[in-house]
Design an enzyme around this catalytic site. Structure first.
Site, PDB file in Angstrom:
ATOM      1  N   GLU A   1      -9.592  -1.960   5.853  1.00 11.91           N
ATOM      2  CA  GLU A   1     -10.180  -1.651   7.145  1.00 11.91           C
ATOM      3  C   GLU A   1     -11.433  -2.502   7.373  1.00 11.91           C
ATOM      4  OE1 GLU A   1      -8.371  -0.035   9.036  1.00 11.91           O
ATOM      5  OE2 GLU A   1      -7.887   2.005   8.425  1.00 11.91           O
TER       6      GLU A   1
ATOM      7  N   ASN B   1      -7.126  -3.085  14.739  1.00 15.90           N
ATOM      8  CA  ASN B   1      -8.534  -3.300  14.410  1.00 15.90           C
ATOM      9  C   ASN B   1      -8.715  -4.483  13.451  1.00 15.90           C
ATOM     10  OD1 ASN B   1      -7.633  -2.340  11.955  1.00 15.90           O
ATOM     11  ND2 ASN B   1      -8.936  -0.512  11.916  1.00 15.90           N
TER      12      ASN B   1
ATOM     13  N   HIS C   1      -7.126  -4.995  10.578  1.00 13.39           N
ATOM     14  CA  HIS C   1      -6.893  -4.767   9.159  1.00 13.39           C
ATOM     15  C   HIS C   1      -5.622  -5.473   8.698  1.00 13.39           C
ATOM     16  CE1 HIS C   1      -4.542  -0.736   9.891  1.00 13.39           C
ATOM     17  NE2 HIS C   1      -3.710  -1.740   9.869  1.00 13.39           N
TER      18      HIS C   1
ATOM     19  N   ASP D   1       0.817  -1.215   0.000  1.00 18.16           N
ATOM     20  CA  ASP D   1       0.000   0.000   0.000  1.00 18.16           C
ATOM     21  C   ASP D   1       0.851   1.266   0.000  1.00 18.16           C
ATOM     22  OD1 ASP D   1       0.957  -0.380   2.592  1.00 18.16           O
ATOM     23  OD2 ASP D   1      -0.994  -0.890   3.415  1.00 18.16           O
TER      24      ASP D   1
HETATM   25  P1  PGA Z   1       2.480  -1.936  12.731  1.00 17.90           P
HETATM   26  O1  PGA Z   1       1.211  -1.880  11.799  1.00 17.90           O
HETATM   27  O2  PGA Z   1       3.406  -2.939  12.106  1.00 17.90           O
HETATM   28  O3  PGA Z   1       3.058  -0.552  12.683  1.00 17.90           O
HETATM   29  O4  PGA Z   1       2.016  -2.344  14.075  1.00 17.90           O
HETATM   30  C1  PGA Z   1       0.694  -3.044  11.265  1.00 17.90           C
HETATM   31  C2  PGA Z   1      -0.538  -2.719  10.465  1.00 17.90           C
HETATM   32  O5  PGA Z   1      -1.216  -1.730  10.774  1.00 17.90           O
HETATM   33  O6  PGA Z   1      -0.845  -3.474   9.525  1.00 17.90           O
END
Ligand code: PGA
Length: 254
Positions: free
Chosen positions: A136, A129, A131, A63
């Protein structure tokens, strides 16, 4: 879903890195899906320490924020360049272009690119959450690469990389859940207590759009690598499933 629980976050990163290294090494050509955020940083450090040969590896990232140019300090282009690509040369590297004039068209272009390349192994983190990439909660399970609006909780979680919350972009281009599920193999790494709830849903809930990572249960080649804190809410079910299914539960020894 093969679930491995390591003693520490560093052990979890080492396991995931070793698995990736094994898959890449000795191949003529390999397409590796990469991720950003805090989770892969330790693994990218291991790529660099090992000077892992990735000259035959094409990378595709999950992304990119909309509105940020590849040179922007908080863009995922820059993140990848600084954390990995500057020191470990890849054959080719692809990310969605965040400042494309037509983000929808860019999402369609990226979807075609990823499909045509065919991802051999996709590395994933997971959001608090649930995702994966920027899919999302509420994202259709058959979503292709698309433009998405980030939830406030995701913007809050990513705020640490920006000066102010207002600076965190509101939209992103992300591989869809269906795009991710098309990878031949998936390695998801989650460490820390703040991921425990999402991990529990990913492993124990029936697949639901409310917890996008639950879709991974339907993929035949997923390895989830956790530390004890991230696994803390599902230790019992992992042990129970260990006797019946292909789930393993073990601790790395010092
Ligand atoms: P993080 O994020 O590795 O910074 O914890 C993971 C994500 O949001 O997919």
């Amino acid at each position: 879903m093969n679930v491995l629980v390591a003693k520490t976050a560093n052990d979890a990163e080492r396991i995931a890195y070793t698995l990736i290294k094994e898959r890449i090494s000795g191949k003529h050509d390999f397409v590796l899906g990469l991720a950003t955020g805090s989770t892969p940083v330790g693994m990218y450090q291991m790529f660099k320490q090992d000077a892992l040969d990735c000259s035959h590896v094409t990378s595709v990232n999950l992304d990119e924020y909309i509105g940020l140019s590849p040179e922007h300090p908080q863009s995922y282009h820059r993140f990848m360049k600084e954390r990995l690509f500057d020191e470990v040369p890849f054959k080719q590297s692809h990310l969605p272009q965040g400042d494309a004039p037509d983000p929808q068209a860019e999402a369609a272009r990226y979807e075609d690119l990823v499909r045509n390349l065919g991802v051999d192994l996709q590395l994933l983190g997971i959001g608090e959450n649930g995702h994966i990439a920027f899919n999302e909660p509420g994202t259709a399970l058959d979503a292709k690469t698309h433009v998405t609006e980030l939830t406030e909780s995701t913007r809050e979680a990513n705020r640490r990389f920006f000066d102010r919350l207002e600076d965190v972009p509101t939209h992103a281009i992300t591989m869809g859940l269906d795009t991710i599920m098309n990878a031949r193999e998936i390695v998801l790494v989650a460490t820390g207590e703040r991921k425990a709830e999402a991990v529990q849903h990913m492993i124990e809930s029936v697949p639901t759009v409310d917890w996008p990572a639950t879709i991974l249960q339907a993929h035949p080649g997923v390895t989830v690598v956790l530390d004890g804190a991230a696994a803390s809410r599902c230790a019992e079910s992992l042990q129970a499933r260990g006797q019946e299914a292909a789930t393993r539960f073990f601790t790395i020894r010092d």
